[in-house]
Design an enzyme around this catalytic site. Sequence first.
Site, short mmCIF file in Angstrom:
data_model
loop_
_atom_site.label_atom_id
_atom_site.label_comp_id
_atom_site.label_asym_id
_atom_site.label_seq_id
_atom_site.Cartn_x
_atom_site.Cartn_y
_atom_site.Cartn_z
N ASP A 46 0.87 -1.18 0.00
CA ASP A 46 0.00 0.00 0.00
C ASP A 46 0.91 1.24 0.00
OD1 ASP A 46 -2.26 1.71 0.73
OD2 ASP A 46 -1.36 1.74 2.72
N ASP A 48 -0.19 5.11 0.96
CA ASP A 48 -0.39 6.10 2.01
C ASP A 48 -0.26 5.48 3.39
OD1 ASP A 48 -0.90 8.44 0.49
OD2 ASP A 48 -2.91 7.71 0.03
P1 TMP Z 1 -3.88 4.08 0.16
O1 TMP Z 1 -4.61 2.96 -0.52
O2 TMP Z 1 -2.56 4.41 -0.51
O3 TMP Z 1 -3.74 3.89 1.64
O4 TMP Z 1 -4.75 5.44 -0.08
C1 TMP Z 1 -6.03 5.66 0.36
C2 TMP Z 1 -6.10 6.62 1.52
O5 TMP Z 1 -6.52 7.91 1.07
C3 TMP Z 1 -7.15 6.17 2.52
O6 TMP Z 1 -6.61 6.09 3.84
C4 TMP Z 1 -8.20 7.23 2.49
C5 TMP Z 1 -7.47 8.43 2.00
N1 TMP Z 1 -8.33 9.44 1.34
C6 TMP Z 1 -8.25 10.77 1.75
O7 TMP Z 1 -7.48 11.09 2.65
N2 TMP Z 1 -9.04 11.70 1.12
C7 TMP Z 1 -9.91 11.37 0.12
O8 TMP Z 1 -10.59 12.24 -0.43
C8 TMP Z 1 -9.99 9.99 -0.28
C9 TMP Z 1 -10.95 9.59 -1.36
C10 TMP Z 1 -9.18 9.06 0.35
#
Ligand code: TMP
Length: 294
Positions: A46, A48
């Site tokens: 992953d 974030d």
């Molecule tokens: P990841 O799959 O790399 O962890 O990314 C998804 C992350 O992004 C998840 O924890 C939710 C976050 N996110 C936001 O912070 N703001 C948003 O508008 C959206 C759609 C997701």
Amino acid sequence: MADILQKVLQEYGNKDKCKIRDPTKVEAILQKLASDGPSKLQVITDFDFTLSRFHKDGKRCDSCHGILDHSPLMPDSFREKAKALYEKYYHIELDHKMTVEEKIPHMITWYKGSHNLLIEAQVTKQKIQEMVLTSRALLRDSAVNVLSYLNDHHVPVLIFSAGVGNILEEILHREKAFFPNVEVISNYMLFNEDGECTSFREPLIHMFNKNETALDNPDYFQDLKNRHNALVLGDSIGDLDMGSGIHNPGALLRIGFLNDKIDERMDSLYNNFDVVLVDDQTFDFVNVVSRMVC
Ligand code: TMP
């Protein structure tokens, strides 16, 4: 006798941060990873708050979306609406009392709403580059070393992210971490000839469809069909399925990074990941395991 695991923990040096529900199982996985070696390994991670840090110097770091949500280069109206969506849906993503099935419709509404806000704001490629340069999106300590090491040993790395692919790639470029062994699956913005975002590539990837059904390159796992072993790295239960496309899965070591709402979410991660790293802002554990396998 957990020999390899003991060695890994010793080299990692941060035993207090490392929670393992079934050490015997982890030892067996490590034994197989080590005996099969790098030619059988792939890594799926992953982005974030897994490859990237959750906090630094007492301040939260940015996710891909966070970069946009906090940037003064975005219009106020975008920031307000994005914040409202985040406040409504982020706690649903993490709610340990809801089932995944209950969460999915909310995630789809959130992601579609969030993508529409970016289209409305006509965010441009150039702005994205500027925002990434000044953002608080940082890779975990030693993450670049690990990616480089895996590249040297020809181990493919799939970054599977429900964030925004264009932003994630900019961060990798900024950190000089976009090695040839790295492939990204994520939500990509599509731009018009003026460089403005007008739509997103399908399929939509959200936190809970990160599995082989979300691949826009269906051959990815077919091309790696002889690599049965994997490190699967994530910070959410939704990340556990990222390896579901692996052919005849062998030894899969699932490593979970527990960043946020630690007490509430500990049981859920502890019961589902093989190894849980509690508030560790480094990739040191992955580094030790990678060097043990390759
Ligand atoms: P990841 O799959 O790399 O962890 O990314 C998804 C992350 O992004 C998840 O924890 C939710 C976050 N996110 C936001 O912070 N703001 C948003 O508008 C959206 C759609 C997701």
